[in-house]
Every structure is written in structure tokens, then in C-alpha cells.
Design a protein around this motif. Structure first.
Motif, PDB file in Angstrom:
ATOM      1  N   GLY A 126      42.549  42.442  37.062  1.00  0.00           N
ATOM      2  CA  GLY A 126      43.294  43.353  36.222  1.00  0.00           C
ATOM      3  C   GLY A 126      44.312  44.164  37.008  1.00  0.00           C
ATOM      4  N   GLN A 167      37.950  45.298  31.554  1.00  0.00           N
ATOM      5  CA  GLN A 167      38.363  44.083  32.252  1.00  0.00           C
ATOM      6  C   GLN A 167      39.853  44.118  32.576  1.00  0.00           C
ATOM      7  N   ILE A 221      43.425  37.930  33.528  1.00  0.00           N
ATOM      8  CA  ILE A 221      42.378  38.545  32.698  1.00  0.00           C
ATOM      9  C   ILE A 221      42.682  38.331  31.217  1.00  0.00           C
ATOM     10  N   PHE A 256      42.474  36.968  39.427  1.00  0.00           N
ATOM     11  CA  PHE A 256      42.571  37.441  38.045  1.00  0.00           C
ATOM     12  C   PHE A 256      43.388  38.725  37.966  1.00  0.00           C
ATOM     13  N   GLY A 259      39.036  44.307  36.107  1.00  0.00           N
ATOM     14  CA  GLY A 259      38.595  42.937  36.296  1.00  0.00           C
ATOM     15  C   GLY A 259      37.093  42.813  36.104  1.00  0.00           C
TER      16      GLY A 259
END
Length: 438
Positions: A231, A104, A390, A385, A108
Motif C-alpha cells: 500500500g 490494506q 493492493i 504490493f 498492505g
């Protein structure tokens, strides 16, 4: 030698002494320590104080980091392992969050079975960038430089192969019309036409071309929505895209600001001052909420692409001022020398003026790029994100609620690697250009 002189000299050496090693204090590490750390009483005191501070930090942080826990499924499990091994009174890092959520932090919410696509896109991008950054790379690699952006776009988002091809046709249009317009109306008309006509094509025709080609021969891969990006993958996509696009745009704006044509100069000045006068976060909100209102009706531009456009324009305004400083630093004789050779404006800029101005501007340009890459974290405020987003999502889960330092240290280390690499390349390029000019 006379007899009188021979009687006054007790001994005259008739052979050379053998070479001897220099004193220990004048060579090697000892010399470096004497000159850099213990050259005076003040420097000695500061050195000893610095050694104490470094020792104190490492003695407290070192055991926490090196004795960290890597195998755990949650923060509570990390604490149970810590209590069983070193006791509850000792703090240790719970690096298990990295081994559990590394995918992640890097990709992401991109589908795990498609990780090969962003990895391949990054390899292609770096391969296309290599001939631009290093002169020893074969010139044939410029073919990859031309096609890499479109291949990367297709690999990251997927969908039909005809979408990036229809976009690439816009650049073909600009290349085709530049020559005839330049021969007929002059170089300025050729440049304006090579910019305006592709824009009109992208706004009004590229969609129809894409739909027609896709209906005849549908070829594509699985489509991935931008909201799955996150990310460091998102930061790299936004940062590298804006860096590559903002440099040529910033150079054009710098030349436009120094132009003798009133409309071009005024437009460049207004653009630069308006963009630089407003914080980047405001432009990101503009990209999120308002940019679609300036597009043709029915156009729905992807949010990530809108952010890339806004960040590119923001960076280009700063690059323009850095390059303008390099242009202003050149002696007037360089411009007069280009005129005396009978070169046109664009020939003098390409062959004489811009190479010297860009050499002067290298530190400022790289500094702007480093700041731009770090500013990609601001996209968290518009719902994307990035690594910090994240990290917040990871901490919001029940398994890792309450963990902070481990995530922030990892994110900071990754940003440091990227920014430090750009800084080292800047130093390499500066030294290389200094050697070539000797």
C-alpha cells in the motif's frame, strides 16, 4: 487673487472633498471577474463554456460520489442497497470498499497489531526532516535528523537493535577517517576514504559486528518481513528513502561531472548516462534478479532494500543533471570571486557556488522528486504490493470483484496530496529565498 481673476471664476473651493469609495467595478470580486474572466469577448465566451463543462461534469459525477454507500460488506451488498434506495437505474459509488479495506490500502499486509510502528516511524522521519526544511526549527533537532533513519529502519523491519547500530557505525568510520586523510593527503583523498572505507565496512565487517553484539546482549522487537509491506506504506518507504538519499548523491555526481580529474569525470559521466539511458522498470528487474550476484557470496539482500538502492541511483542520475544545469547557469565571476578570496574548492562550493546553484535548481529537483514518488507504482511489476497492487488484490477477492473507480479515485487522491504538498513546499522555498535576497 486679483479682482479681474476673481470675476472670471464663478466658484473657488476652499475645503477638501471627503474621501469616497472607488467604483464597484474597480474593487473586490467584481474587479477580479472583469480582469480575469470577462476582460474580452473571447474570454467571456471561454468562461461561459468552461462553466457549462464544469456544471455538466459535477451534475453527473457529484450525485454518484456524494450519494455513495459507505456501509456494506461486498459489492453485491452495495448494489442491493442501491436498488432499495435510489433504484437500479441510478449509479452510486460503493465507498464501502474503502471502509472495509482501508488498512490494506495504507499498510498492505503489515500486522494490524503493529500499525503503531510505521506510524511512529513516519512521525520520527518528519521530525528529523523538519530542521532541514524549515530554518525556524531549533538546531538541536538535527540530532533527531541523524538518528531518525536508523530508528525508522528498526521500527519498520524490527529485529535486533544492533543491526541499525552496526550500520550507523559505518558513517562513524567515514567521519573518523575523513579528518586524518584530509590533513595527510588532501581533501580529495579524505572524501574518497570517507566513502570507500564505510562501503568496505558494510560489505565485509558490519555483519560480524552485528552478530557479535547481538550474541552478547540480544535486544529487539518482532521482525516483519518486507513482503508484508504494501500500500501507501511501501510507496512512502521507497519514495522518501530514495528522495533523501538521491539528493546528496546527485550533487556529488554533478560536481564529479564538472571535475577536472579525468577518472572522476569519466566515472560520473558513464554512471549518469548509463542510468538515464535505461528505463526504471529495467533497473527494478535488475534489483530483483541480478543485484545479489554483485554482492559478496552468502549475502541475501532484502528485495525492498534492493529496490530502494536502485531507485536512489536512478533518481540521483537525474538530480545530477538538474544540479549541473544550476551550476552552468552561474556566472563565471562567482567561481573567480571564490578563488580571489583564497577559498579551497570545497569551501567555495559549500559557501558560494552550491547555494546559488541549488536555488536555481529547486523547481527541477522537486519535479524530479514528484516523478520519483509516482514511479514507485512500478514496483508492482516485480511482485511488490504498492497501492495499485493492493487494489488488484482487493478486486481479485470475491467480495469486491468488479469494483474499479472507487479504488483508483482514492489512490489518485492520496498521490495528489503527497505530490501537491511537495510542489507547495517548492513554491514556499522559492519565495522565501527571493525575499531573503532582496
Amino acid at each position: 487673487m486679483s479682482d479681474t481673476h476673481a470675476q472670471t471664476v464663478s466658484y473657488v473651493r476652499d475645503t477638501m472633498l471627503p474621501e469616497s469609495s472607488p467604483p464597484t467595478t474597480e474593487v473586490g470580486a467584481v474587479k477580479w471577474l472583469r480582469e480575469n474572466l470577462f476582460s474580452s469577448i473571447t474570454n467571456t465566451v471561454l468562461t461561459l463554456l468552461s462553466i457549462f463543462v464544469i456544471y455538466w461534469i459535477l451534475s453527473h459525477v457529484g450525485p454518484w460520489m456524494l450519494g455513495g454507500i459507505w456501509n456494506a460488506g461486498s459489492l453485491s451488498e452495495c448494489r442491493e442497497i442501491r436498488d432499495a434506495t435510489v433504484g437500479s437505474d441510478h449509479g452510486v459509488a460503493c465507498w464501502a470498499v474503502l471502509s472495509d479495506r482501508w488498512h490494506q490500502l495504507l499498510f498492505g499486509y503489515y500486522p494490524s497489531e503493529l500499525y503503531w510502528r510505521p506510524i511512529l516511524a513516519l512521525i520520527l522521519f518528519l521530525g528529523g526532516l523538519a530542521p532541514v526544511l524549515f530554518d525556524k526549527v531549533p538546531r538541536k533537532m538535527f540530532i533527531l535528523s541523524a538518528v531518525a533513519p536508523f530508528l525508522c529502519f528498526w521500527l519498520l523491519w524490527g529485529g535486533s537493535i544492533w543491526l541499525p547500530i552496526s550500520i550507523a557505525l559505518g558513517f562513524v568510520v567515514g567521519y573518523v577517517v575523513y579528518g586524518p586523510l584530509t590533513k595527510t593527503f588532501g581533501s580529495l583523498a579524505g572524501i574518497i576514504g570517507a566513502i570507500v572505507l564505510p562501503l568496505l565496512y558494510w560489505l565485509f565487517l558490519s555483519g560480524s559486528v552485528y552478530a557479535g553484539l547481538d550474541s552478547v546482549l540480544p535486544i529487539g522487537i518482532e521482525f516483519v518481513e518486507s513482503r508484508a509491506f504494501g500500500g501507501f506504506m511501501l510507496s512512502v518507504v521507497i519514495g522518501l528513502s530514495a528522495i533523501v538519499l538521491s539528493l546528496p548523491l546527485g550533487i556529488l555526481l554533478a560536481l564529479g561531472r564538472q571535475s577536472d580529474l579525468f577518472i572522476i569525470k569519466t566515472s560520473a559521466v558513464v554512471f549518469i548516462e548509463v542510468i538515464r539511458g535505461v528505463p526504471l522498470i529495467v533497473w527494478l528487474f535488475t534489483a530483483q534478479l541480478l543485484l545479489n550476484y554483485f554482492l559478496p557470496p552468502g549475502t541475501n539482500f532484502d528485495l525492498t532494500l534492493r529496490v530502494i538502492i536502485m531507485v536512489t541511483l536512478f533518481s540521483a542520475a537525474y538530480i545530477a543533471e538538474v544540479v549541473r544545469g544550476g551550476l552552468a547557469a552561474l556566472p563565471k565571476g562567482q567561481y573567480e570571486g571564490a578563488d580571489s578570496l583564497g577559498l579551497s574548492y570545497w569551501q567555495s562550493m559549500q559557501l558560494i557556488v552550491l547555494p546559488q546553484a541549488l536555488k536555481i535548481s529547486i523547481p527541477g529537483i522537486v519535479n524530479t522528486f514528484i516523478g520519483l514518488f509516482k514511479d514507485t507504482t512500478l514496483v508492482v511489476f516485480i511482485g511488490l504490493f504498492d497501492p495499485l497492487g493492493i487494489a488488484s488484490a482487493i478486486r481479485a477477492s470475491t467480495d469486491w470483484n468488479g469494483i474499479y473507480w472507487e479504488l483508483f479515485i482514492f489512490i489518485g487522491a492520496m498521490f495528489f496530496i503527497f505530490c501537491f504538498s511537495m510542489g507547495r513546499y517548492s513554491l514556499y522555498l522559492e519565495k522565501k529565498l527571493q525575499r531573503e535576497n532582496r
